[in-house]
Each structure stands twice: as structure tokens, then as C-alpha cells.
Scaffold this motif. Structure first.
Motif, PDB file in Angstrom:
ATOM      1  N   PHE A 175       1.071  -6.898  -9.889  1.00  0.00           N
ATOM      2  CA  PHE A 175       0.009  -6.063 -10.438  1.00  0.00           C
ATOM      3  C   PHE A 175       0.007  -4.737  -9.679  1.00  0.00           C
ATOM      4  CE2 PHE A 175      -1.496 -10.331 -11.494  1.00  0.00           C
ATOM      5  CZ  PHE A 175      -1.972 -10.172 -12.794  1.00  0.00           C
ATOM      6  N   SER A 176      -0.232  -3.638 -10.401  1.00  0.00           N
ATOM      7  CA  SER A 176      -0.220  -2.317  -9.768  1.00  0.00           C
ATOM      8  C   SER A 176      -1.570  -1.621  -9.955  1.00  0.00           C
ATOM      9  CB  SER A 176       0.901  -1.461 -10.342  1.00  0.00           C
ATOM     10  OG  SER A 176       1.064  -0.281  -9.588  1.00  0.00           O
ATOM     11  N   SER A 177      -1.803  -0.619  -9.108  1.00  0.00           N
ATOM     12  CA  SER A 177      -3.073   0.132  -9.117  1.00  0.00           C
ATOM     13  C   SER A 177      -4.260  -0.820  -9.039  1.00  0.00           C
ATOM     14  CB  SER A 177      -3.171   1.012 -10.361  1.00  0.00           C
ATOM     15  OG  SER A 177      -2.130   1.967 -10.380  1.00  0.00           O
ATOM     16  N   VAL A 178      -4.181  -1.759  -8.129  1.00  0.00           N
ATOM     17  CA  VAL A 178      -5.171  -2.837  -8.048  1.00  0.00           C
ATOM     18  C   VAL A 178      -6.393  -2.378  -7.254  1.00  0.00           C
ATOM     19  CG1 VAL A 178      -5.593  -5.160  -7.142  1.00  0.00           C
ATOM     20  CG2 VAL A 178      -3.438  -4.636  -8.306  1.00  0.00           C
ATOM     21  N   ASP A 179      -7.545  -2.714  -7.759  1.00  0.00           N
ATOM     22  CA  ASP A 179      -8.809  -2.468  -7.072  1.00  0.00           C
ATOM     23  C   ASP A 179      -8.819  -3.303  -5.785  1.00  0.00           C
ATOM     24  OD1 ASP A 179     -11.421  -2.435  -6.139  1.00  0.00           O
ATOM     25  OD2 ASP A 179     -12.336  -2.797  -8.097  1.00  0.00           O
ATOM     26  N   PRO A 180      -8.974  -2.671  -4.610  1.00  0.00           N
ATOM     27  CA  PRO A 180      -8.925  -3.434  -3.360  1.00  0.00           C
ATOM     28  C   PRO A 180     -10.034  -4.450  -3.195  1.00  0.00           C
ATOM     29  CG  PRO A 180      -9.570  -1.155  -2.956  1.00  0.00           C
ATOM     30  CD  PRO A 180      -9.115  -1.227  -4.372  1.00  0.00           C
ATOM     31  N   THR A 181     -11.084  -4.358  -3.999  1.00  0.00           N
ATOM     32  CA  THR A 181     -12.167  -5.344  -3.914  1.00  0.00           C
ATOM     33  C   THR A 181     -11.942  -6.550  -4.821  1.00  0.00           C
ATOM     34  OG1 THR A 181     -13.504  -4.317  -5.665  1.00  0.00           O
ATOM     35  CG2 THR A 181     -13.807  -3.483  -3.424  1.00  0.00           C
ATOM     36  N   SER A 182     -10.899  -6.521  -5.633  1.00  0.00           N
ATOM     37  CA  SER A 182     -10.643  -7.620  -6.567  1.00  0.00           C
ATOM     38  C   SER A 182     -10.239  -8.880  -5.812  1.00  0.00           C
ATOM     39  CB  SER A 182      -9.543  -7.240  -7.559  1.00  0.00           C
ATOM     40  OG  SER A 182      -8.294  -7.135  -6.896  1.00  0.00           O
ATOM     41  N   ARG A 183     -10.421 -10.005  -6.433  1.00  0.00           N
ATOM     42  CA  ARG A 183     -10.067 -11.275  -5.794  1.00  0.00           C
ATOM     43  C   ARG A 183      -8.579 -11.357  -5.495  1.00  0.00           C
ATOM     44  NH1 ARG A 183     -12.206 -16.361  -8.911  1.00  0.00           N
ATOM     45  NH2 ARG A 183     -11.040 -17.317  -7.189  1.00  0.00           N
ATOM     46  N   LEU A 184      -7.747 -10.780  -6.363  1.00  0.00           N
ATOM     47  CA  LEU A 184      -6.315 -10.835  -6.127  1.00  0.00           C
ATOM     48  C   LEU A 184      -5.905 -10.015  -4.909  1.00  0.00           C
ATOM     49  CD1 LEU A 184      -6.452 -11.940  -9.099  1.00  0.00           C
ATOM     50  CD2 LEU A 184      -4.144 -11.028  -9.362  1.00  0.00           C
TER      51      LEU A 184
ATOM     52  N   GLY B 218      -6.312 -12.065 -13.025  1.00  0.00           N
ATOM     53  CA  GLY B 218      -5.948 -10.657 -12.943  1.00  0.00           C
ATOM     54  C   GLY B 218      -5.817 -10.011 -14.303  1.00  0.00           C
ATOM     55  N   ILE B 219      -5.191 -10.723 -15.227  1.00  0.00           N
ATOM     56  CA  ILE B 219      -5.019 -10.191 -16.585  1.00  0.00           C
ATOM     57  C   ILE B 219      -6.361 -10.052 -17.284  1.00  0.00           C
ATOM     58  CG2 ILE B 219      -4.015 -10.666 -18.846  1.00  0.00           C
ATOM     59  CD1 ILE B 219      -1.697 -12.083 -17.348  1.00  0.00           C
ATOM     60  N   SER B 220      -7.190 -11.095 -17.204  1.00  0.00           N
ATOM     61  CA  SER B 220      -8.487 -11.059 -17.895  1.00  0.00           C
ATOM     62  C   SER B 220      -9.434 -10.040 -17.276  1.00  0.00           C
ATOM     63  CB  SER B 220      -9.126 -12.450 -17.880  1.00  0.00           C
ATOM     64  OG  SER B 220      -9.449 -12.844 -16.551  1.00  0.00           O
ATOM     65  N   SER B 221      -9.199  -9.707 -15.993  1.00  0.00           N
ATOM     66  CA  SER B 221     -10.050  -8.712 -15.317  1.00  0.00           C
ATOM     67  C   SER B 221      -9.607  -7.288 -15.597  1.00  0.00           C
ATOM     68  CB  SER B 221     -10.038  -8.966 -13.805  1.00  0.00           C
ATOM     69  OG  SER B 221     -10.521 -10.251 -13.497  1.00  0.00           O
ATOM     70  N   GLY B 222      -8.506  -7.146 -16.327  1.00  0.00           N
ATOM     71  CA  GLY B 222      -8.037  -5.817 -16.683  1.00  0.00           C
ATOM     72  C   GLY B 222      -7.142  -5.160 -15.649  1.00  0.00           C
ATOM     73  N   LEU B 223      -6.629  -5.932 -14.679  1.00  0.00           N
ATOM     74  CA  LEU B 223      -5.706  -5.345 -13.715  1.00  0.00           C
ATOM     75  C   LEU B 223      -4.400  -4.967 -14.426  1.00  0.00           C
ATOM     76  CD1 LEU B 223      -6.107  -7.646 -10.568  1.00  0.00           C
ATOM     77  CD2 LEU B 223      -7.372  -5.585 -11.184  1.00  0.00           C
ATOM     78  N   ASN B 224      -3.736  -3.963 -13.892  1.00  0.00           N
ATOM     79  CA  ASN B 224      -2.503  -3.450 -14.495  1.00  0.00           C
ATOM     80  C   ASN B 224      -1.338  -4.372 -14.181  1.00  0.00           C
ATOM     81  OD1 ASN B 224      -0.535  -1.806 -15.646  1.00  0.00           O
ATOM     82  ND2 ASN B 224      -0.255  -0.651 -13.742  1.00  0.00           N
TER      83      ASN B 224
ATOM     84  N   ILE C 146       0.862  -1.188   0.000  1.00  0.00           N
ATOM     85  CA  ILE C 146       0.000   0.000   0.000  1.00  0.00           C
ATOM     86  C   ILE C 146       0.896   1.234   0.000  1.00  0.00           C
ATOM     87  CG2 ILE C 146      -1.784   1.262   1.273  1.00  0.00           C
ATOM     88  CD1 ILE C 146      -2.627  -1.500   2.450  1.00  0.00           C
ATOM     89  N   VAL C 147       0.758   2.064  -1.032  1.00  0.00           N
ATOM     90  CA  VAL C 147       1.688   3.179  -1.232  1.00  0.00           C
ATOM     91  C   VAL C 147       0.903   4.482  -1.388  1.00  0.00           C
ATOM     92  CG1 VAL C 147       3.282   1.606  -2.384  1.00  0.00           C
ATOM     93  CG2 VAL C 147       1.743   3.000  -3.758  1.00  0.00           C
ATOM     94  N   PRO C 148       1.523   5.618  -1.039  1.00  0.00           N
ATOM     95  CA  PRO C 148       0.857   6.903  -1.303  1.00  0.00           C
ATOM     96  C   PRO C 148       0.609   7.066  -2.800  1.00  0.00           C
ATOM     97  CG  PRO C 148       2.751   7.185   0.152  1.00  0.00           C
ATOM     98  CD  PRO C 148       2.828   5.797  -0.377  1.00  0.00           C
ATOM     99  N   ARG C 149      -0.527   7.583  -3.152  1.00  0.00           N
ATOM    100  CA  ARG C 149      -0.874   7.728  -4.562  1.00  0.00           C
ATOM    101  C   ARG C 149       0.196   8.516  -5.316  1.00  0.00           C
ATOM    102  NH1 ARG C 149      -5.568   6.395  -6.563  1.00  0.00           N
ATOM    103  NH2 ARG C 149      -6.590   6.474  -4.512  1.00  0.00           N
ATOM    104  N   THR C 150       0.776   9.513  -4.642  1.00  0.00           N
ATOM    105  CA  THR C 150       1.769  10.370  -5.303  1.00  0.00           C
ATOM    106  C   THR C 150       3.120   9.683  -5.451  1.00  0.00           C
ATOM    107  OG1 THR C 150       2.338  11.335  -3.152  1.00  0.00           O
ATOM    108  CG2 THR C 150       0.667  12.481  -4.489  1.00  0.00           C
ATOM    109  N   ARG C 151       3.324   8.550  -4.799  1.00  0.00           N
ATOM    110  CA  ARG C 151       4.627   7.866  -4.856  1.00  0.00           C
ATOM    111  C   ARG C 151       4.575   6.574  -5.656  1.00  0.00           C
ATOM    112  NH1 ARG C 151       7.445   9.752  -0.220  1.00  0.00           N
ATOM    113  NH2 ARG C 151       9.330   8.805  -1.104  1.00  0.00           N
ATOM    114  N   ARG C 152       3.441   6.271  -6.265  1.00  0.00           N
ATOM    115  CA  ARG C 152       3.292   4.982  -6.945  1.00  0.00           C
ATOM    116  C   ARG C 152       4.330   4.769  -8.030  1.00  0.00           C
ATOM    117  NH1 ARG C 152       1.038   3.714 -11.613  1.00  0.00           N
ATOM    118  NH2 ARG C 152      -0.083   5.704 -11.770  1.00  0.00           N
ATOM    119  N   ALA C 153       4.578   5.771  -8.863  1.00  0.00           N
ATOM    120  CA  ALA C 153       5.526   5.602  -9.966  1.00  0.00           C
ATOM    121  C   ALA C 153       6.922   5.302  -9.438  1.00  0.00           C
ATOM    122  CB  ALA C 153       5.534   6.856 -10.840  1.00  0.00           C
ATOM    123  N   ASP C 154       7.329   5.976  -8.356  1.00  0.00           N
ATOM    124  CA  ASP C 154       8.648   5.711  -7.767  1.00  0.00           C
ATOM    125  C   ASP C 154       8.730   4.277  -7.252  1.00  0.00           C
ATOM    126  OD1 ASP C 154       9.365   8.333  -8.257  1.00  0.00           O
ATOM    127  OD2 ASP C 154       8.814   9.025  -6.245  1.00  0.00           O
TER     128      ASP C 154
END
Length: 484
Positions: A368-377, A339-345, A288-296
Motif C-alpha cells: 500500500f502506498s501513500s498510507v495514513d500513518p494513523t491507520s491500523r496497517l 486496507g482496501i475497504s478503508s480506501g488505502l492506495n 518512509i520516503v521523501p514526498r518528492t521521490r514517492r513515484a520513483d
């Protein structure tokens, strides 16, 4: 081919009466061992042997019991190379990690349990009442395949130190090391019936042990599903349970983290999600990362992953080996495909095997990045080398994401302000949490909250699980004062 066709009951080997199962090398996919399973009848005989041995073992005294544990530790140490090869082939753990964790730690645990028992105060006084901590009784130890000898040792060593006798049911997927332990107890001169071993499946042997009227405690490490089943069955007989179950550990990076702290947090996340190829309930599988630090963080993850090469677990350079079985490999790959078929990054990895490792139960380390917290993964325990990165807006959101799971085993917090890290750590609902990479203290307990289990293991906390406090009123030498 290693062949084991017997159960260890009452200090003797008895020919097992069930079916044969193959033990498969996780790297070559070829059988290298064969074990004959026991039936419910032999499980019953093992419990009877443990029950018969219980009174004399409980009465033996702490020091003499501790001496036997130290002798078992010595016998295991003499066979450490053999154990390392067996477990590396069974589970796929890289040989270096196997030496320290899969073999070295269990050897130490028998000595640590002996030290814990000697240091523990088994008697307390309250006015004219003496409270004694006494052995709980026969303990059924049901153990998994991911850390096979270690999971047995942390149950058996503390239970026997407390004066209990034990019946062990190892996983039928990785059972061979348990037979070496049985031989070690015999070489150490352990009294007959104190340690018993029966191999078999959970539905037959596990449930027989859990429901047996002479079993007082059931200690299980396994899936949450298995733990719920054991708890239901044990409750019918009012048996005590110690359950170490699933996990979905989260590592939280706070917004004030310096570049150095971020680098350390990323390295820790890589180590923990790839630990034993992700086959660990205590793995960190959510970052879990700050939104502004994700790319780093993404950049550091990609750079750091190169320091964890996949390969033959007997190669000293290998950091990530194969998984334990074809079933487990296929299960983990199915999550990646989902994850891939669900469109996760997909940041890195995928469901194809690592290049050059088409044979063996290998899974490519995947993030996988920017993952929806409700996803099964993000919600389910995958038990393989799969990491999900999620973005938090602030500290409160980070805590919400960390706690948004049925599990509560472990976690980590990283930041520049130590007090802020500790304050946030206290809000995360887990049994243990690391602040800025600090190591665990000797004797600290292991165990979870929520659906990650009941009870604790290791140290005095784990030792207490196998003791029952009994109150003796008027047991002091001073005469009781009559009333009226």
C-alpha cells in the motif's frame, strides 16, 4: 507421519499426558506430524529435574560446558537435512533460506555461545571485593513458531553456557524440530536434567513455567501481548525476564539519496518485508520516503517485486513461501481487506491467493502506498507480506513517522551523506538500526525498546542475561584493615 508422544525430562523420554495435536504442512494443508502435549504436572517435573541438575552443571566449569555445546552443534549438523525438511514444512520458509537461517544459524549459535563463555571474564575486582558472575538458575525458554529452532538455540545455548539449566516450551504449531534438538543433547552426552522439553500451550505450560518458584529467568520470544502477560506473572515472583516481542520496522530514505541508493534501499525493503513471508518481528514493514521521490520508489518497488517469486518452498527458485497456518493466512488477508475497504492506495497485491497457489497458506505480497500513518496497517504488526509506504516532508518528519509506533525493535536509514544518516539513525527509537545496508557485527546484541521487549540476545550481551553478579567483600588474600 512424524509422531512425538513424549516429554524429555531429566535426560529421559516420558510419555506425555496431554492431548494430541496435529502439525500441518503449510504447503499442502495436510497433517504430516502429531505431537502429544504435556500437562502442568509434567512441566513441574521438568523444572524439578532442571533444579536438581543445576548445582553440578554450574560447578562443571566453562570449558567443559562449552565442550558439550560444541558436541550438540555437531549432532545437529549431522541432522541438518532432516531439520531443513521439517521446518520448511512446518513454517513454509523457502528451502534455501531454511538451510542457512533456520538450521545453519542455530548450529553455529551453540559454538558461538561456547566461544562467548570462554572469552568472558567471570570475575572482577574492586579494591578488596571480588565480583563474580554466576549462573542465574533454572531458565524457562518459551519460543515461537516463526524461527523455531533458531529461537530455541539463542536462548538455550547461551543459558547453558552460563551454567544455567533449561526447560523449553516450543510453539505447538511448529514443535518437531525441538525434539531433534532434545535427541541431539542426549547424543552429545549432556548430563541429565540440563535440557528439558515439554510441549503445550502458553496458558497452561507457559504460565506454569513462568510462575514456578524454582524458575529464576523466563526468556520469551513472541507477541507483545504474550510478553506483557509473562512480565506480569514473572513480577509476582521477582523473576528476571528476557522478552523479544513485536516490531514494526521502518526503513527511511532521505531526500539526498542518489538513484543508486534508492535502488539499494528498495531492494532491502523488499527483502526484509518478504523475509520468511513477512513472518518475522524484525521485518521492515514501513517504508518512509521523501514526498518528492514517492513515484520513483513506487516504480522500483513494482519492478523489484518480480525478483521475489511466490511458490513451493522446496523449489529453489522460490523466494516467498506460504504462511505457517490457516489462522495466520486469514489474519493477514483480513488486514489487506481492511486496507482496501478503508480506501488505502493499493499499489500491488490483494487478499486473493497468488495464482496457482489456492492450496497452501499463501498470501499475495501486497504493498500500500501513500498510507495514513494513523491507520491500523501503519500501526499494527501484521506478520505477513504487507508493506506500507509513507511520505515525509523532511528529516524531522521522517523521524516522527519512524517513531510513531509502540514498537522499537529495528530500522534502517538510507542516504548519500553518511553523517546525516547516522545523525538521523540516532534519533530513531529502536534497539538496532542499519545505515545504508551495512551488515550486523558478530556479537552485536538483538533486542528492542518500548513495547518490543526487555533485555538482549546474542553475544556477550545475551550471555550476561543468564548471569547474576555477586559481590564477595574481603574475599581477596590481603587481610582487611580494621577500623578504629
Amino acid at each position: 507421519m512424524i509422531e512425538r508422544d513424549s516429554a524429555f525430562i531429566g535426560g529421559e523420554w516420558h510419555e506425555a499426558d496431554g492431548a494430541d495435536v496435529e502439525v500441518v504442512d503449510s504447503t499442502t494443508e495436510l497433517p504430516f506430524g502429531r505431537v502429544r502435549l504435556s500437562t502442568a504436572k509434567q512441566a513441574d517435573e521438568a523444572v524439578q529435574a532442571a533444579a536438581q541438575a543445576l548445582p553440578s552443571w554450574a560447578a562443571l566449569g566453562v570449558d567443559r560446558r562449552a565442550g558439550y555445546l560444541e558436541a550438540i552443534s555437531h549432532q545437529l549438523a549431522l541432522r541438518s537435512d532432516e531439520l531443513r525438511e521439517i521446518i520448511t514444512r512446518e513454517v513454509g520458509t523457502p528451502s534455501g533460506l531454511c538451510r542457512t537461517l533456520q538450521v545453519g544459524l542455530p548450529i553455529r549459535l551453540f559454538r558461538l555461545a561456547a566461544d562467548t563463555a570462554r572469552a568472558f571474564h567471570h570475575e572482577q575486582r574492586f579494591d578488596r571485593t571480588v565480583v563474580r558472575f554466576e549462573p542465574a538458575g533454572v531458565v524457562a525458554c518459551i519460543t515461537p513458531w516463526n524461527f523455531p529452532l533458531n529461537q530455541i538455540a539463542k536462548k538455550v545455548a547461551y543459558a547453558m553456557a552460563a551454567g544455567c539449566t533449561v526447560v523449553v516450551k516450543p510453539s505447538e504449531i511448529a514443535p518437531l524440530d525441538a525434539y531433534v534438538l532434545a535427541e541431539a543433547t542426549r547424543e552429545a552426552g549432556l548430563p541429565s536434567g540440563v535440557f528439558n522439553l515439554v510441549s503445550g500451550t502458553g496458558p497452561e505450560i507457559g504460565e506454569t513455567l513462568t510462575t514456578h518458584p524454582d524458575v529464576a529467568v523466563v526468556s520469551l520470544t513472541g507477541s507483545t501481548r504474550a510478553g506483557v502477560r509473562v512480565a506480569e506473572l514473572a513480577a509476582r515472583g521477582m523473576k528476571k525476564t528476557v522478552l523479544e516481542l513485536g516490531g514494526k520496522g521502518a526503513s527511511v530514505i532521505l531526500a539526498d539519496a542518489t538513484p543508486q541508493v534508492v535502488s539499494a534501499a528498495v531492494e532491502h525493503a523488499l527483502e526484509r518485508y518478504l523475509h520468511n513471508s513477512g513472518q518475522a518481528c524484525g521485518a521492515v514493514t514501513r517504508l518512509i520516503v521523501p514526498r518528492t521521490r514517492r513515484a520513483d520508489v513506487e516504480r522500483e518497488l513494482l519492478e523489484g517485486l518480480s525478483r521475489f517469486p511466490v511458490g513451493d518452498p522446496f523449489d529453489p527458485a522460490t523466494e516467498v513461501g506460504p504462511l505457517v497456518s490457516a489462522t495466520q493466512r486469514d489474519r493477514v488477508r483480513s488486514y489487506i481487506e481492511l486496507g482496501i475497504s478503508s480506501g488505502l492506495n493499493l499499489l500491488v497485491g490483494g487478499s486473493e491467493p497468488p495464482a496457482g497457489h489456492e492450496t497452501g497458506y499463501y498470501v499475495t505480497p501486497t504493498i500500500f502506498s501513500s498510507v495514513d500513518p494513523t491507520s491500523r496497517l501503519a500501526q499494527e504488526e501484521i506478520f505477513g507480506p504487507v508493506l506500507v509506504v509513507m511520505e515525509a516532508d523532511d528529516d524531522d518528519h521522517a523521524v516522527e513517522l519512524a517513531n510513531d509506533t509502540q514498537y522499537g525493535l529495528n530500522g534502517a536509514v538510507w542516504g548519500a551523506d553518511h553523517d546525516r544518516c547516522v545523525e538521523l539513525a540516532r534519533r530513531v527509537q529502536v534497539g538496532s538500526i542499519t545505515v545504508n545496508g551495512a551488515g550486523g557485527g558478530a556479537g552485536a546484541p538483538s533486542g528492542g525498546l518500548k513495547m518490543s521487549g526487555l533485555g538482549r540476545e546474542y553475544g556477550e550481551f545475551g550471555y550476561r542475561e543468564f548471569l547474576e553478579p555477586r559481590s564477595y567483600h574481603g574475599a581477596l588474600t590481603e587481610p582487611a584493615i580494621s577500623e578504629g
